[in-house]
Design a protein around this motif. Structure first.
Motif, PDB file in Angstrom:
ATOM      1  N   TYR A 102       0.801  -1.232   0.000  1.00 53.43           N
ATOM      2  CA  TYR A 102       0.000   0.000   0.000  1.00 53.43           C
ATOM      3  C   TYR A 102       0.832   1.279   0.000  1.00 53.43           C
ATOM      4  CZ  TYR A 102       0.724   1.108   4.988  1.00 53.43           C
ATOM      5  OH  TYR A 102       1.272   1.452   6.194  1.00 53.43           O
ATOM      6  N   LEU A 103       2.084   1.229   0.434  1.00 54.18           N
ATOM      7  CA  LEU A 103       2.922   2.425   0.447  1.00 54.18           C
ATOM      8  C   LEU A 103       3.718   2.607  -0.844  1.00 54.18           C
ATOM      9  CD1 LEU A 103       4.415   2.438   4.066  1.00 54.18           C
ATOM     10  CD2 LEU A 103       2.731   4.018   3.124  1.00 54.18           C
ATOM     11  N   ARG A 104       3.671   1.639  -1.712  1.00 56.71           N
ATOM     12  CA  ARG A 104       4.514   1.685  -2.905  1.00 56.71           C
ATOM     13  C   ARG A 104       3.927   2.579  -3.985  1.00 56.71           C
ATOM     14  NH1 ARG A 104       6.185  -4.339  -4.474  1.00 56.71           N
ATOM     15  NH2 ARG A 104       6.780  -3.194  -6.359  1.00 56.71           N
ATOM     16  N   LYS A 105       4.814   3.215  -4.734  1.00 60.24           N
ATOM     17  CA  LYS A 105       4.405   4.092  -5.831  1.00 60.24           C
ATOM     18  C   LYS A 105       4.556   3.411  -7.199  1.00 60.24           C
ATOM     19  CE  LYS A 105       4.096   7.346  -2.698  1.00 60.24           C
ATOM     20  NZ  LYS A 105       2.777   7.639  -2.089  1.00 60.24           N
ATOM     21  N   ASP A 106       5.387   2.374  -7.241  1.00 60.22           N
ATOM     22  CA  ASP A 106       5.676   1.698  -8.518  1.00 60.22           C
ATOM     23  C   ASP A 106       4.611   0.646  -8.823  1.00 60.22           C
ATOM     24  OD1 ASP A 106       6.496   0.227  -6.320  1.00 60.22           O
ATOM     25  OD2 ASP A 106       8.186  -0.702  -7.356  1.00 60.22           O
ATOM     26  N   LYS A 107       3.401   1.105  -9.086  1.00 57.52           N
ATOM     27  CA  LYS A 107       2.260   0.196  -9.219  1.00 57.52           C
ATOM     28  C   LYS A 107       2.449  -0.828 -10.335  1.00 57.52           C
ATOM     29  CE  LYS A 107       0.174   2.409  -5.921  1.00 57.52           C
ATOM     30  NZ  LYS A 107       0.139   1.821  -4.575  1.00 57.52           N
ATOM     31  N   GLY A 108       3.209  -0.471 -11.352  1.00 55.84           N
ATOM     32  CA  GLY A 108       3.380  -1.388 -12.476  1.00 55.84           C
ATOM     33  C   GLY A 108       4.146  -2.642 -12.133  1.00 55.84           C
ATOM     34  N   ILE A 109       4.955  -2.585 -11.079  1.00 51.88           N
ATOM     35  CA  ILE A 109       5.793  -3.741 -10.717  1.00 51.88           C
ATOM     36  C   ILE A 109       5.110  -4.625  -9.675  1.00 51.88           C
ATOM     37  CG2 ILE A 109       8.127  -4.412  -9.989  1.00 51.88           C
ATOM     38  CD1 ILE A 109       9.060  -1.636 -10.734  1.00 51.88           C
ATOM     39  N   ILE A 110       4.043  -4.124  -9.059  1.00 48.74           N
ATOM     40  CA  ILE A 110       3.383  -4.860  -7.986  1.00 48.74           C
ATOM     41  C   ILE A 110       2.860  -6.208  -8.472  1.00 48.74           C
ATOM     42  CG2 ILE A 110       1.360  -4.853  -6.462  1.00 48.74           C
ATOM     43  CD1 ILE A 110       1.884  -1.863  -6.023  1.00 48.74           C
ATOM     44  N   LYS A 111       2.311  -6.242  -9.683  1.00 49.80           N
ATOM     45  CA  LYS A 111       1.777  -7.496 -10.225  1.00 49.80           C
ATOM     46  C   LYS A 111       2.866  -8.557 -10.332  1.00 49.80           C
ATOM     47  CE  LYS A 111      -0.867  -9.420 -14.077  1.00 49.80           C
ATOM     48  NZ  LYS A 111      -1.524  -9.142 -15.391  1.00 49.80           N
ATOM     49  N   SER A 112       4.048  -8.161 -10.802  1.00 52.95           N
ATOM     50  CA  SER A 112       5.133  -9.145 -10.934  1.00 52.95           C
ATOM     51  C   SER A 112       5.626  -9.593  -9.562  1.00 52.95           C
ATOM     52  CB  SER A 112       6.286  -8.576 -11.754  1.00 52.95           C
ATOM     53  OG  SER A 112       6.874  -7.469 -11.104  1.00 52.95           O
ATOM     54  N   ASP A 113       5.586  -8.681  -8.580  1.00 58.54           N
ATOM     55  CA  ASP A 113       5.985  -9.065  -7.234  1.00 58.54           C
ATOM     56  C   ASP A 113       4.989 -10.040  -6.617  1.00 58.54           C
ATOM     57  OD1 ASP A 113       8.274  -7.607  -7.365  1.00 58.54           O
ATOM     58  OD2 ASP A 113       7.575  -5.948  -6.126  1.00 58.54           O
ATOM     59  N   MET A 114       3.710  -9.868  -6.937  1.00 58.81           N
ATOM     60  CA  MET A 114       2.717 -10.811  -6.441  1.00 58.81           C
ATOM     61  C   MET A 114       2.968 -12.197  -7.032  1.00 58.81           C
ATOM     62  SD  MET A 114      -1.419 -10.477  -6.111  1.00 58.81           S
ATOM     63  CE  MET A 114      -1.253  -8.974  -5.162  1.00 58.81           C
TER      64      MET A 114
END
Length: 234
Positions: A102-114
């Motif tokens: 929730y604190l992250r700004k790099d929303k595009g990378i969140i999917k790959s981290d999941m």
């Protein structure tokens, strides 16, 4: 990476932490061992800003963090997996993981981290739409660790990850902790299962009644007769 310098913590009149000094270097696994009530959880809660220390200093990545809020500490790259897992039971597995970012700004990378989390914990992928309160204890522990990883932490602090879990699940959790460390995340571990903690750690601190009474190479402490008699059940 992390340094505690003469940290004192009180709960009312109870002096819970007494001049605690310890260090964790980048890339290490460091474990804290000791009996119940020795102060292990209090140390972790002080580091992550959940408890306010009375005196001393806590430094993370060259910034003093003991006077800033817990959410700011998270944003610096330190994630805390609490004792008892504390997942959000009415939210799905995926929703819990999303909250970890929730604190992250790099929303595009969140999917790959999941997807990275799902690769480490395939059972979470199978249950990603399931309410977290319906998961087994081991699955909830995997979710709690996965949620913390979604913050992309430089350092992960883990409080009793094996508590209440079956031996095979404990082995799986510890194997994953080692993998997380090898991928570049520094780890501070509190664990009642001192045998397993010392087996995977680089260094260890032994606590008694709020004080550090011994420290050193984890493998050496694993063979120390006084440690064996006190904590390893030999």
């Amino acid at each position: 990476m992390l340094k505690l310098d003469n940290v004192n913590l009180y709960y009312g009149v109870i002096h819970a932490l007494k001049d605690i000094s310890l260090e964790v270097s980048q890339g290490e696994i460091v474990t804290l061992i000791g009996a119940n009530g020795a102060g292990k959880t209090s140390i972790l809660r002080s580091i992550s800003g959940l408890e306010q220390i009375k005196s001393g200093a806590i430094t993370f990545k060259d910034s003093q963090i003991n006077k800033i809020s817990a959410n700011k500490i998270v944003s610096l790259g330190l994630s805390h997996v609490p004792e008892g897992r504390r997942v959000f039971p009415d939210l799905t597995v995926r929703e819990n993981l999303e909250l970890g970012a929730y604190l992250r700004k790099d929303k595009g990378i969140i999917k790959s981290d999941m997807e990275m989390v799902f690769s480490k914990f395939p059972r979470l992928k199978e249950r990603e739409k399931q309410r977290s309160g319906t998961l087994s204890g081991g699955e909830q522990q995997m979710l709690a660790i996965g949620r913390a990883l979604m913050n992309r932490p430089a350092m992960l602090i883990l409080d009793e990850p094996s508590m209440g879990l079956a031996p095979l699940v404990v082995k799986e959790i510890f194997n994953t902790i080692v993998q997380i460390n090898k991928s570049g995340t520094t780890i501070l571990l509190v664990e009642q299962n001192a045998n397993m903690a010392l087996a995977i750690a680089n260094r260890a601190y032994v606590l008694e009644t709020g004080k550090v009474v011994q420290s050193g190479d984890a493998k050496i402490l694993l063979d120390d007769e006084s440690i064996k008699n006190a904590y390893l059940g030999d």
